[in-house]
Design a protein around this motif. Sequence first.
Motif, short mmCIF file in Angstrom:
data_model
loop_
_atom_site.label_atom_id
_atom_site.label_comp_id
_atom_site.label_asym_id
_atom_site.label_seq_id
_atom_site.Cartn_x
_atom_site.Cartn_y
_atom_site.Cartn_z
N PRO A 162 2.94 -11.00 15.01
CA PRO A 162 3.87 -12.18 15.07
C PRO A 162 3.64 -12.81 13.55
CG PRO A 162 2.75 -12.11 16.92
CD PRO A 162 2.14 -10.90 16.15
N HIS A 163 4.55 -13.46 13.02
CA HIS A 163 4.72 -14.13 11.72
C HIS A 163 4.49 -13.24 10.47
CE1 HIS A 163 4.02 -17.18 14.55
NE2 HIS A 163 2.88 -17.01 15.05
N ALA A 164 4.29 -11.99 10.63
CA ALA A 164 4.04 -11.21 9.46
C ALA A 164 5.69 -10.73 9.14
CB ALA A 164 3.38 -9.89 9.79
N GLN A 165 6.59 -11.82 8.86
CA GLN A 165 7.97 -11.67 8.68
C GLN A 165 8.25 -11.04 7.40
OE1 GLN A 165 9.72 -11.83 10.82
NE2 GLN A 165 9.42 -13.68 12.35
N LYS A 166 9.35 -10.53 6.94
CA LYS A 166 9.60 -9.68 5.93
C LYS A 166 8.63 -8.45 5.57
CE LYS A 166 12.75 -13.16 4.82
NZ LYS A 166 14.14 -12.78 4.94
N THR A 167 8.17 -8.03 6.56
CA THR A 167 7.30 -6.87 6.46
C THR A 167 8.47 -5.64 6.02
OG1 THR A 167 5.61 -7.42 7.62
CG2 THR A 167 6.05 -4.97 7.62
N ASP A 168 8.12 -4.92 5.17
CA ASP A 168 9.10 -3.52 4.84
C ASP A 168 8.07 -2.31 4.82
OD1 ASP A 168 10.23 -1.67 3.69
OD2 ASP A 168 10.74 -2.57 1.88
N ALA A 169 8.14 -1.66 6.17
CA ALA A 169 7.16 -0.70 6.15
C ALA A 169 7.91 0.80 6.53
CB ALA A 169 6.25 -0.84 7.46
N ASN A 170 7.37 1.74 5.91
CA ASN A 170 8.02 3.12 6.21
C ASN A 170 6.99 4.20 6.31
OD1 ASN A 170 9.08 5.59 4.38
ND2 ASN A 170 11.09 4.63 5.52
N GLN A 171 7.07 5.09 7.32
CA GLN A 171 6.10 6.07 7.44
C GLN A 171 6.88 7.40 7.70
OE1 GLN A 171 4.52 6.48 11.50
NE2 GLN A 171 2.72 5.92 10.71
N LEU A 172 6.46 8.50 7.12
CA LEU A 172 7.19 9.70 7.15
C LEU A 172 5.98 10.86 7.29
CD1 LEU A 172 9.91 11.41 7.12
CD2 LEU A 172 9.67 11.23 4.81
N CYS A 185 0.74 -1.17 -0.02
CA CYS A 185 0.14 0.13 0.07
C CYS A 185 0.91 1.25 -0.04
CB CYS A 185 -0.92 0.08 1.27
SG CYS A 185 -0.23 0.55 2.72
N GLY A 186 0.28 2.12 -0.57
CA GLY A 186 0.89 3.43 -0.48
C GLY A 186 0.00 4.56 -0.04
N LEU A 187 0.19 5.13 1.05
CA LEU A 187 -0.69 6.13 1.71
C LEU A 187 -0.09 7.60 1.69
CD1 LEU A 187 -1.88 4.16 4.82
CD2 LEU A 187 -2.89 4.06 2.52
N PHE A 188 -0.41 8.58 1.02
CA PHE A 188 0.19 9.63 0.84
C PHE A 188 -0.79 10.79 1.12
CE2 PHE A 188 2.00 6.60 -2.12
CZ PHE A 188 3.17 6.62 -1.73
N GLY A 189 -0.41 12.16 1.29
CA GLY A 189 -1.24 13.12 1.38
C GLY A 189 -0.48 14.24 1.83
N ALA A 190 -1.48 15.46 1.61
CA ALA A 190 -0.99 16.73 1.99
C ALA A 190 -2.17 17.55 2.63
CB ALA A 190 -0.66 17.47 0.74
N THR A 191 -1.95 18.02 3.71
CA THR A 191 -3.05 18.88 4.41
C THR A 191 -2.53 20.17 4.65
OG1 THR A 191 -3.75 16.68 5.78
CG2 THR A 191 -4.49 18.95 6.58
N LEU A 192 -3.37 21.09 4.21
CA LEU A 192 -3.26 22.56 4.19
C LEU A 192 -4.15 23.40 5.42
CD1 LEU A 192 -2.22 23.48 0.39
CD2 LEU A 192 -0.99 22.57 2.34
N THR A 251 4.47 -1.23 3.08
CA THR A 251 3.92 -0.01 3.39
C THR A 251 4.82 1.22 3.02
OG1 THR A 251 2.44 -1.03 5.09
CG2 THR A 251 2.62 1.35 5.07
N ARG A 252 4.35 2.27 2.12
CA ARG A 252 4.80 3.48 2.19
C ARG A 252 4.02 4.51 2.59
NH1 ARG A 252 8.36 0.85 2.50
NH2 ARG A 252 10.13 0.35 1.26
N GLU A 253 4.25 5.12 3.51
CA GLU A 253 3.46 6.27 4.18
C GLU A 253 4.14 7.55 4.09
OE1 GLU A 253 1.55 4.76 7.64
OE2 GLU A 253 0.19 6.60 7.72
N TYR A 254 3.56 8.62 3.60
CA TYR A 254 3.99 9.87 3.58
C TYR A 254 3.17 10.89 3.48
CZ TYR A 254 7.52 13.58 1.95
OH TYR A 254 8.26 14.60 1.65
N TYR A 255 2.99 11.69 4.63
CA TYR A 255 1.94 12.86 4.82
C TYR A 255 2.74 14.06 5.31
CZ TYR A 255 -1.71 9.49 4.48
OH TYR A 255 -2.55 8.48 4.08
#
Lengths: 433, 249, 482
Positions: free
Chosen positions: A330-340, A277-284, A306-310
Amino acid sequence: MSALAEIQPYVEAFKARPNAAEPAWLKQRRESAMQRFAELGFPTRKQEAWRFTDLQPLQRAAFPPPSSVSRVAAADVAPWLYGAAAHRIVLVDGVFAPELSAIGALPKGVWLAATAETLRTRPELLDAVLRETDALGAQPFIALNAALFADGFVLALEPSVVLGGTVEIVHLGRAAKRSSQLRNLIALAAGSRATLIETYVGEGDYWTNAVGVIAVGAGAALRHVRLQNESATAIHLGHQRVELDRDARYENFTLSLGGRLARTDIHLKFDGEGAACGLFGATLLRGEQEGTIATVVDHAAPRCVTREYYKSVAADRAHGVFLGTIGVRPHAQKTDANQLSKNLLLGARAAIDAKPELEILADDVKCSHGATVGDLDETALFYLESRGIPAAEARRMLVEAFAAEVIERIEDDAAMRAHLGHHVARWLAGGVA
Amino acid sequence: MLEIKNLHARISEGREILKGVDLTVKPGEVHAIMGPNGSGKSTLAGVLSGKPGYEVTEGQVLFQGRDLLAMAADERARDGVFLAFQYPVEIPGVNNMYFLRAALNAVRKQRGESDMDAGQFLKAVRAKLKLLEIGEDLLQRGVNVGFSGGEKKRNEIFQMAMLEPKLAILDETDSGLDIDALQMVSRGINALRGPKRAIVMITHYQRLLNYVVPDRVHVLSGGRIAKSGGKELALELEQTGYGAYGDAA
Amino acid sequence: MTDTAAAHNLAPLREGYKYGFVSDIESESAPPGLNDDTIRFISAKKQEPQWLLDWRLQAFHQWQKMDSPHWAKLRIAPIDYQAATYYSAPKRQNTPKSLDEVDPELLKTYEKLGIPLNERAALAGVAVDAVFDSVSVATTFKKTLGELGIIFCSFGEAVREHPDLVRKYLGSVVPQGDNFFAALNSAVFSDGSFAYIPAGVRCPMELSTYFRINAAKSGQFERTLLVADKGAYVSYLEGCTAPQRDENQLHAAVVELVALEGAEIKYSTVQNWYPGDAEGKGGIYNFVTKRGACRGARAKISWTQVETGSAITWKYPSCILEGDDSVGEFYSVAITNNFQQADTGTKMIHLGRNTRSTIISKGISAGKGQNTYRGLVRIQPKAANARNYTQCDSLLIGDKCGAHTVPYIAARNPTARVEHEATTSKISDEQMFYCQQRGLSKEDALSLIVNGFCKEVLKELPMEFAVEAQKLLAVSLEGSVG
């Protein structure tokens, strides 16, 4: 308003609902949802998920669903439309407006219609979704929505169907002190693909309470853009529940510009391996606006990404909030998640609260998050000014660039990027202090 | 010193890569193992050094008469088996110097030697650094952290020089090196040649062998030693390529 | 009880008689239970002045109105506060007479940590007076410190000898009703340490290094108050690297630091209370409130902690940056193994202009351990140009443990800059193999890599402490690699 007084208008509105010809199971669902809402009442700041949200605008007045339909001319909607849309549904005050919509010809295997219409002709599409409302019931506004919703939209794709053109949904709020209780569904069966933009606009002080249930099947892909451009005095609560099957792709971009009080919740669960998933956004935000992005990403399956960038900008006395949780079971191995989360604080009385959270229960994972709060880059400002650009214009340019950087994440869709960029520019024309 | 007999190995729960390797290396000898991509060169290095992720399905490896495969990776290292990694690993926060001293003292303990004190250690380090033209500042950084490709390879040979192994396995030590670095690394390897030490160089290209002249050259292909010969075999390969050994490239 | 106020002016011991504690005074312990009388008993026992008794009672009355906190990430059995004994733990039935009676596992650990023989007995709870002449050591240093005007003594002594200083600063950083456990501590605290460094004085030694065994006995509800006057400097070491034998299940200490203009306080902790056994039985609940206030321009408070012990740890050493240009730092390593749970972090409250804070947190989870970083960085509207940098890294060893990162950022000034970064990773198989290929055993390789992971924090510890802490990390992780 006391706790009881707060919920009373909604209890009454529920009792006064016209006795629609709905299936028995749905009536029962509505009853129990209403009961749950009455039990829960409005959330308070003691609840962790709501500690940064000031619900007073919603508590000062009651916003029952509208009793009559607002008349809207096509010209009123025109400025908000997305030029590149292939299929369009317009809802006014939470009810389908056929005269403003242009669903157009749909390829085989695609269902696109209003929720009420779907309940009449293809209830099976909604059955499971509405039955599951219990899972969302702990959140009072979702329970209220389950009890009161009148309409919304449904997009359902059969396996392997690729919908080429962009679907556009416009939610227009017009009735003062009324609420649009929207129930939306997007269901993409295995291997299908679609792009959809939801636009929320309006005039006056109304409340949009939208609940979207999104299911992306195995190997399917959905791009979901949300342009929240409600009136400056409106309240917007938009809750998305997303479930991704194996190898599914889901991209959500939320551009949040409007509303006195606006909150977007995304609760996403990985149900199958290898999904992303890619969760992105801008709030003004400016003036007295409060804008919240709250995401919960639940890695319940291995090898998901997961790629998250707000980004958010708070000027004047505005208040920006980012709440982001990434959980790895647990067991969700090899997860690659990043949030900014990146935030610009532009007003002396503006405020930013950020809470990026990681909950990791598996070891072979790559998870990170970051959050920054700061002002515009002084050197960049000086550089622009030294080239003769007036200070206010320089600030505007830098804020625009700040938002544009995240809009760039919408790949391979120049028309969509331009559309969102246009709305950012419009917002900025109002000036940033 | 090293006797490999009918060695079969596979990647854990994967396909078989080594399909009956036979090889004997005597003290004082330098062997080159060449071969096309995917022929099993790195697998051989991994199996000999005890890298996790490989499974030996058949055959035997004797090191100084002992069953090498029955030993844990660190035991092999302390017994004198050194692997120069193709991709040296970064360990943030662990000082290079500290790491080397810990390793050296572990190896020395096995040999029945006492721990080196700080002064002796520093003296030994400086002598070897000079040989490989490694700056002392490199040693104050984390293990391989922020090293260039060439620096990492030189650091491997430097560690080898410090640990003085009996059997050194160099896995593609020449890859990614420019000509200056290659010469430096070769100088380091040649300095370690001696009657009691054996060196096995694994390489895709012949050019390292111009500087470190091997006693024996083997071609590994399809998981077996397809051909063995003297140093002239490497030159021959340079001319003909691995085509005859099943590498399309 | 209100009619008793006048009676408190009488000799404190009479208080005890009045409330029928005669026999208990003899036996040096209050009966179990917690009420106003217990508080009066404690205060009387310690011959405290009226104002301190009132202060305790005030705290107690606040505590009575508070609810025991709930934590999302901590699994915790309910604590029966009425069943506990609040003064001078009763004579232990099972105090070992000699080292032969001490759990051999504990002794093995001491050996690994290189604890001197004579100290091992003390740590294991064997009566030590004959073995370890700490009193004379203490006295020697007290003289040196005294010449510089530095006051360093037990809290009780400070109340007697320096009542004005204590009264001025006690509760000024951690108010009585600050939180459930701070309120409890304020009501029933037993003893602790007090230090005052006069203006312009640089304390020539690490305080408490030479007191580590004595300090270990200061009990369940310890209270520490350190004051560094203008331009003063002090480095304070708390705790001990050896696991301490202790029957008290709950530890609720309060530490208050006050740094005036230009002063600097460096506070280092190595906490290794009994973590419970490998099955998760027993172990200390460590609920500590630690907070420092930078009360003047350019003041600096730096917390460094290595947390390896306790079954449950709950502590957030914090800084209130009131003075302009003041600095707060928090460096932390927390390890949880087996069934340990740690919830730790910091609060940096920026009030003054140009205030700066740095947070470096390293969490290591092994076995079934749960490790949470919970932190708050708050930039108040007047904190122009405030800066914060936060880095939280988690390392997971095994797939049964958990790492949680819960930072709160609240920014209220547009000129402030806050940066937060967090990562979660595991020790890669490649790193382990690389170390093993160079001859290091699995255990040594693990300890080397973990020490490297914690390096940025360990380098903040005073030298001798750092060496012990490194060994401690290795011991704490024993059995976590197969």
